[in-house]
Scaffold this active site. Sequence first.
Site, PDB file in Angstrom:
ATOM      1  N   HIS A  61       0.849  -1.213   0.000  1.00 23.90           N
ATOM      2  CA  HIS A  61       0.000   0.000   0.000  1.00 23.90           C
ATOM      3  C   HIS A  61       0.880   1.257   0.000  1.00 23.90           C
ATOM      4  O   HIS A  61       0.630   2.209  -0.735  1.00 23.90           O
ATOM      5  CB  HIS A  61      -0.888   0.041   1.258  1.00 23.90           C
ATOM      6  N   ARG A  88      -2.139  -5.269  -8.662  1.00 25.84           N
ATOM      7  CA  ARG A  88      -0.964  -6.102  -8.399  1.00 25.84           C
ATOM      8  C   ARG A  88      -0.778  -7.179  -9.454  1.00 25.84           C
ATOM      9  O   ARG A  88       0.322  -7.548  -9.803  1.00 25.84           O
ATOM     10  CB  ARG A  88      -1.095  -6.762  -7.020  1.00 25.84           C
ATOM     11  N   LYS A 103     -16.027  -7.142   6.269  1.00 25.16           N
ATOM     12  CA  LYS A 103     -14.760  -7.896   6.235  1.00 25.16           C
ATOM     13  C   LYS A 103     -14.316  -8.336   7.630  1.00 25.16           C
ATOM     14  O   LYS A 103     -13.292  -8.989   7.765  1.00 25.16           O
ATOM     15  CB  LYS A 103     -13.660  -7.028   5.607  1.00 25.16           C
ATOM     16  N   SER A 157      -3.057  -7.916   2.787  1.00 25.19           N
ATOM     17  CA  SER A 157      -3.236  -7.781   4.235  1.00 25.19           C
ATOM     18  C   SER A 157      -3.621  -9.114   4.865  1.00 25.19           C
ATOM     19  O   SER A 157      -3.178  -9.442   5.966  1.00 25.19           O
ATOM     20  CB  SER A 157      -4.303  -6.731   4.537  1.00 25.19           C
TER      21      SER A 157
HETATM   22  N1  COA Z   1      -0.233  -3.859  -1.782  1.00 20.61           N
HETATM   23  C1  COA Z   1      -0.592  -4.810  -0.943  1.00 20.61           C
HETATM   24  N2  COA Z   1      -1.854  -5.205  -0.791  1.00 20.61           N
HETATM   25  C2  COA Z   1      -2.797  -4.608  -1.528  1.00 20.61           C
HETATM   26  C3  COA Z   1      -2.487  -3.588  -2.425  1.00 20.61           C
HETATM   27  C4  COA Z   1      -1.130  -3.213  -2.549  1.00 20.61           C
HETATM   28  N3  COA Z   1      -0.718  -2.266  -3.371  1.00 20.61           N
HETATM   29  N4  COA Z   1      -3.624  -3.193  -3.011  1.00 20.61           N
HETATM   30  C5  COA Z   1      -4.615  -3.950  -2.505  1.00 20.61           C
HETATM   31  N5  COA Z   1      -4.111  -4.823  -1.610  1.00 20.61           N
HETATM   32  C6  COA Z   1      -4.833  -5.878  -0.908  1.00 20.61           C
HETATM   33  C7  COA Z   1      -5.407  -5.451   0.396  1.00 20.61           C
HETATM   34  O1  COA Z   1      -4.467  -5.598   1.426  1.00 20.61           O
HETATM   35  C8  COA Z   1      -6.567  -6.401   0.520  1.00 20.61           C
HETATM   36  O2  COA Z   1      -6.095  -7.645   0.964  1.00 20.61           O
HETATM   37  P1  COA Z   1      -7.009  -8.679   1.728  1.00 20.61           P
HETATM   38  O3  COA Z   1      -8.372  -8.652   1.095  1.00 20.61           O
HETATM   39  O4  COA Z   1      -6.245  -9.918   1.541  1.00 20.61           O
HETATM   40  O5  COA Z   1      -7.048  -8.236   3.149  1.00 20.61           O
HETATM   41  C9  COA Z   1      -7.041  -6.589  -0.910  1.00 20.61           C
HETATM   42  O6  COA Z   1      -5.937  -6.269  -1.707  1.00 20.61           O
HETATM   43  C10 COA Z   1      -8.153  -5.701  -1.353  1.00 20.61           C
HETATM   44  O7  COA Z   1      -8.429  -4.804  -0.386  1.00 20.61           O
HETATM   45  P2  COA Z   1      -8.475  -3.231  -0.477  1.00 20.61           P
HETATM   46  O8  COA Z   1      -7.588  -2.670  -1.507  1.00 20.61           O
HETATM   47  O9  COA Z   1      -8.344  -2.732   0.921  1.00 20.61           O
HETATM   48  O10 COA Z   1      -9.857  -3.007  -0.993  1.00 20.61           O
HETATM   49  P3  COA Z   1     -11.128  -3.527  -0.358  1.00 20.61           P
HETATM   50  O11 COA Z   1     -11.680  -4.439  -1.397  1.00 20.61           O
HETATM   51  O12 COA Z   1     -10.989  -4.070   1.007  1.00 20.61           O
HETATM   52  O13 COA Z   1     -11.912  -2.176  -0.222  1.00 20.61           O
HETATM   53  C11 COA Z   1     -13.116  -0.267  -1.014  1.00 20.61           C
HETATM   54  C12 COA Z   1     -12.464  -1.607  -1.331  1.00 20.61           C
HETATM   55  C13 COA Z   1     -12.892   0.239   0.378  1.00 20.61           C
HETATM   56  C14 COA Z   1     -12.514   0.675  -1.993  1.00 20.61           C
HETATM   57  C15 COA Z   1     -14.608  -0.460  -1.290  1.00 20.61           C
HETATM   58  O14 COA Z   1     -15.109  -1.470  -0.462  1.00 20.61           O
HETATM   59  C16 COA Z   1     -15.387   0.816  -1.074  1.00 20.61           C
HETATM   60  O15 COA Z   1     -15.321   1.726  -1.873  1.00 20.61           O
HETATM   61  N6  COA Z   1     -16.148   0.885   0.046  1.00 20.61           N
HETATM   62  C17 COA Z   1     -16.957   2.042   0.390  1.00 20.61           C
HETATM   63  C18 COA Z   1     -18.437   1.795   0.102  1.00 20.61           C
HETATM   64  C19 COA Z   1     -18.727   2.012  -1.351  1.00 20.61           C
HETATM   65  O16 COA Z   1     -18.625   3.099  -1.885  1.00 20.61           O
HETATM   66  N7  COA Z   1     -19.148   0.927  -1.997  1.00 20.61           N
HETATM   67  C20 COA Z   1     -19.485   0.953  -3.390  1.00 20.61           C
HETATM   68  C21 COA Z   1     -18.244   0.784  -4.228  1.00 20.61           C
HETATM   69  S1  COA Z   1     -18.661   0.782  -5.946  1.00 20.61           S
END
Ligand code: COA
Length: 165
Positions: free
Chosen positions: A20, A93, A44, A131
Amino acid sequence: MNKATTAVYPGTFDPITNGHIDIIERGARLFNYVVVAIAENPGKHPLFSLQQRRELAVLALAHLPNVRIVAFSGLLVDLVHEVGAQVILRGLRAVSDFEYEFQLASMNRRLDARVETVFLTPAEHYAFISSSLVREIARLSGPVAEFVPSVVATALMAKFSEQGA
Ligand code: COA
């Protein structure tokens, strides 16, 4: 034209990893400001509370003056509007990230056509970090120092020794 551009980098950050941080550092070089937006994401069942995830991100990103960290629990596009941003920043990624990211970007565009999603790729040695893998390694007392900042490694150790107690 000198237009200030703010990008929002959203995620659950449970916890923030070096992958990140790599994307945030790249974003901080490209955009005037980056707002790291930590989603409550109760679906989550995060290991760390929203407040803890925010505190760890603040400590891990203290070296970046044009980055600030906020927590949110509503719609991402509403937060983007609230902080005066024009761009959503996401990391890609691997090919496997693409389908979900494409869906998210398309839905966000449908919700607010003014917001653009920009994708950056991390350095290749971070491409395999997530994560959930970091949490699993820490839960099994494995070494996580290579994947997360030292404040996060310490917090993970404390969390699992507290849970094991
Ligand atoms: N390096 C390491 N890990 C990364 C990464 C990077 N560059 N980019 C993403 N990841 C990992 C995260 O650690 C996470 O891992 P895990 O699921 O194994 O714990 C995974 O990729 C994806 O997670 P993240 O990037 O945190 O996204 P998310 O899917 O958890 O969250 C939001 C996505 C928060 C953007 C989305 O849920 C959101 O917008 N929520 C708000 C409500 C909303 O508007 N909803 C409608 C959306 S259209």
